[in-house]
Design an enzyme around this catalytic site. Structure first.
Site, short mmCIF file in Angstrom:
data_model
loop_
_atom_site.label_atom_id
_atom_site.label_comp_id
_atom_site.label_asym_id
_atom_site.label_seq_id
_atom_site.Cartn_x
_atom_site.Cartn_y
_atom_site.Cartn_z
N GLU A 48 -16.16 5.22 24.52
CA GLU A 48 -16.71 6.21 25.47
C GLU A 48 -18.19 5.93 25.74
OE1 GLU A 48 -15.04 9.48 23.09
OE2 GLU A 48 -14.23 10.24 24.97
N GLU A 102 -7.92 8.44 19.49
CA GLU A 102 -8.07 9.82 19.06
C GLU A 102 -6.74 10.55 18.87
OE1 GLU A 102 -9.87 8.26 21.23
OE2 GLU A 102 -11.95 8.94 21.21
#
Ligand code: T1G
Length: 684
Positions: A99, A119
């Site tokens: 990210e 995740e």
């Protein structure tokens, strides 16, 4: 931060994997601001020291209130930078690490790096803009695939997808600085990924993803949230989508599933840190042999060959050796067909397995794993032949699934080199290996095996010596309760369905049919009446004695038309169950699915507590690792011991006391370790 050739180089250095702690977040934010204010810097570079780029948010912070700056804000500062920012990636850019890279305006990577958003495997959605930026960079469908699977992509795919701009085989820092000095000094608008538009996918496509993931990753809440978040990227402005993503992330972070998945993440890593090996030295393992070309032997040989080892496969019977090699070839062909490996990789792997029927060919082996017939005399003979030809420090491992490893070790002159390596079938696929330490084994050998298993991509769990070690000993109690429930009124299909809905990969009777009911039958012949509840397995034994061994004979607890596929209920089996219940004077009754799940789980957990008390397993977390990785226990429930703890150990202990009353105390005696844990409210 250092300025090199007009480039501000920001280096993250937080060993071992540059997890993004609060200090790292603050450091990056401050450095990007400082670089923008520094006239010497015309461009900015973010890279990492050590073995990898940032591998994600610091999971050890999850149990605590989040500390500012929040990662989304750090990513926003990077993306808003006036000066262009380049991410220089090596190792893994995972989770928050990717990210951060997505917030950068350019991305280059060392060949072989991996980039992903795992995740979902921790019960979360990416929480720092990943679900909103990735679709804008690689397209919504590819983003859906990456985010819901959590699987990383390699640099070849990343380049094709446009996830990275360049791959390098050279020095990353030099290449990155040169690259930075070739990009415009003003950031083009479409390089700020959040400004891009996503492809407009129809709602029906997201619904079909929801349906397929509901099947493939049953019961996992985070998967559905990931799909919702990516759909938001296609239907909402960036900021609105990012707010929704953040709400989902914060809600999931507190969820039971996230805590269970994080428990098992750390438990798998703790299992490999074996106590008492601080002074041990691992031995080099370069040459490996496997004895026995049956299903297990060939699977083990494949596991080694897949990791680059040259493997010698020894089988005395030429016919068995030929069929073993054919089995390997056909399994590799299937993997190529499914795109799991290339033709080249398959051929290379096949080429690393050589065969022999002569023990003298094993003179230089560093390790030999025997996977012959599950009989202690047969294995002892193999050990004698190995002892005659192998080096003094050759590690001799047995793949036995329940035999007494101490007795086996006592058959050789150097028992300190003998260890159990209980692979789970199929050995080339299943991650779990129980590492069975005898009373004689050297710490060097344990350490060598644990390190070797990590190289094989396996998860090793150390077990003491007892019948069935950790997994099979507990699994037999689970099967015992399932067998008794049949006699008390349930059908195989009801028991299997109840446990499947609970989250088990398969029910116990479907598993028995798949692996062969005769395996348990033969094993029980080595037990005394005191060691198991004969009533619970009488139906199993009658089926085997009537030739119904499971899928391989076209019939077991279920009937298999043309020998494959899902089993069908069989009235003959239902009649047999009723007949055995009558023989035993058991009055049948209606049984709820809840009782089925409870009895089977309590059977597992109670035996697990005894195993802890006897020191067979080092920790409850180790037991959870065994069941999640070897028996299809649902990962999002954390393992049987964690699951019991999440229900409240005092309540679970009370239920076991009640069962001792209704079912008798033979199998329902509570271990002292359980009583103490119930008082503490936790296993450790
Ligand atoms: N946080 C804290 N510690 C971590 C960690 C992490 N993310 N990843 C690994 N470690 C520790 C690990 O416990 C072990 O510690 C050591 O590093 C080596 O790990 C906002 C919220 C990177 C592929 O899920 O997959 O970002 O035992 O033995 O086999 O959207 O670690 O040495 O004390 O596994 O070489 C997303 C998890 C987080 C990646 C390296 N990231 N890590 O494997 O080493 S959520 C992940 C891994 C997130 C954002 C969200 C692997 C690895 P110790 P290891 P390895």
């Amino acid at each position: 931060m250092q300025i090199s050739d007009g480039v501000a180089v920001i280096t993250v250095d937080h060993p071992p994997v540059n997890a993004i702690s609060q200090a790292v977040r603050q450091g990056i934010m401050d450095a990007v601001s400082a670089a923008n204010a520094d006239e010497r810097a015309r461009r900015i570079l973010i890279c990492c020291a050590g073995r990898t780029f940032m591998a994600g948010a610091d999971v050890s912070e999850f149990g605590r209130p989040s500390l500012e700056p929040d990662l989304p804000d750090v990513v926003a500062v990077i993306e808003a930078s006036d000066k262009p920012v380049v991410a220089a990636i090596h190792g893994q850019a995972l989770g928050g690490g990717l990210e951060i890279a997505l917030g950068c305006h350019y991305r280059i990577a060392v060949n072989g790096s991996r980039l992903g958003l795992p995740e979902v495997k921790l019960g979360l959605v990416p929480g720092a803009g990943g679900t909103q930026r990735l679709p804008r960079l690689v397209g919504a469908e590819k983003a859906l695939d990456m985010i819901t699977s959590g699987a990383p992509v390699d640099t070849d795919d990343a380049l094709k997808l446009g996830l990275i701009d360049q791959v390098t085989d050279g020095d990353l820092l030099d290449t990155a600085i040169n690259y930075a000095n070739c990009i415009p000094s003003v950031v083009p608008e479409d390089r700020r990924v959040s400004r891009r538009l996503t492809d407009n996918l129809p709602p029906a496509l997201f619904d079909s993803w929801r349906k397929s993931k509901a099947k493939g990753q049953r019961g996992v809440q985070s998967v559905q949230a990931c799909i919702d978040a990516v759909e938001a990227a296609c239907t909402m402005p960036f900021e609105a989508g990012r707010r929704l993503e953040r709400e989902m992330f914060l809600a999931l972070r507190q969820s039971k599933q996230a805590r269970a998945l994080q428990h098992i993440f750390f438990a798998e890593r703790q299992a490999s840190r074996v106590i008492g090996l601080e002074e041990a030295e691992a031995r080099p393992v370069k040459s490996v042999a496997v004895i026995g070309a049956g299903t297990m032997g060939t699977g083990i040989a494949m596991a080694f060959a897949h990791s680059g080892f040259e493997v010698t496969l020894l089988e005395l019977s030429a016919e068995a050796l030929a069929s073993g090699i054919d089995r390997i070839r056909s399994l590799n062909a299937k993997s190529v067909q499914r795109g799991r490996m290339s033709e080249y990789q398959s051929e290379a792997m096949q080429g690393r397995i050589c065969t022999t029927n002569d023990y003298n060919a094993l003179g230089n082996m560093d390790m030999v794993v025997e996977a012959v017939f599950e009989d202690i005399e047969v294995k002892a003979k193999v050990f004698q032949q190995l002892q005659a030809v192998c080096k003094q420090d050759t590690i001799i491992a047995s793949n036995t699934s329940y035999l007494d490893m101490n007795r086996l070790a006592e058959t050789v002159a150097r028992p300190e080199n003998v260890i159990g390596m209980h692979f789970f079938s199929p050995a080339n696929v299943m991650k779990l290996v129980e590492v069975v330490k005898t009373d004689y084994v050297s710490p060097d050998v344990i350490l060598t095996v644990m390190k070797l298993l990590k190289t094989l991509g396996k998860t090793g769990v150390v077990s003491g010596v007892c019948h069935g070690f950790i997994g099979n000993r507990m699994y037999q109690c689970y099967q015992r309760e399932a067998g008794l429930l049949l006699l008390e009124g349930a059908s195989p299909a009801q028991v299997d369905q109840a446990l499947y809905q609970f989250g088990m990969a398969m029910g116990p009777f479907a598993v028995a049919d798949m692996s062969g009911i005769d395996i348990g039958y033969l094993m029980r012949r080595t037990l005394t009446a005191a060691q198991y509840d004969e009533r619970a397995f009488r139906v199993h034994d009658r089926l085997v004695e009537s030739g119904r061994k499971g899928q391989k004979t076209g019939a077991g607890f279920y009937r298999y038309e043309d020998g494959a596929g899902a089993g069908q209920d069989d009235t003959q089996v239902l009649e047999l169950i009723e007949q055995v219940a009558q023989e035993l004077g058991i009055e049948r009754r209606s049984i709820s699915n809840d009782e089925i799940v409870e009895r089977c789980m309590l059977g597992l957990v109670n035996e697990g507590a005894h195993i802890l008390e006897e020191g067979i397993a080092t920790s409850a977390a180790d037991i959870d690792v065994v069941f999640v990785n070897g028996y299809g226990f649902p990962r999002h429930l954390g393992g049987p011991m964690y699951y019991a703890e999440s229900k409240g150990l005092d309540l679970v202990a009370e239920k076991i006391h009640c069962l001792a009353g209704s079912q008798g105390s033979r199998w329902w005696t509570l271990a002292q370790a359980f009583e103490q844990a119930a008082k503490r409210g936790a296993w450790a």
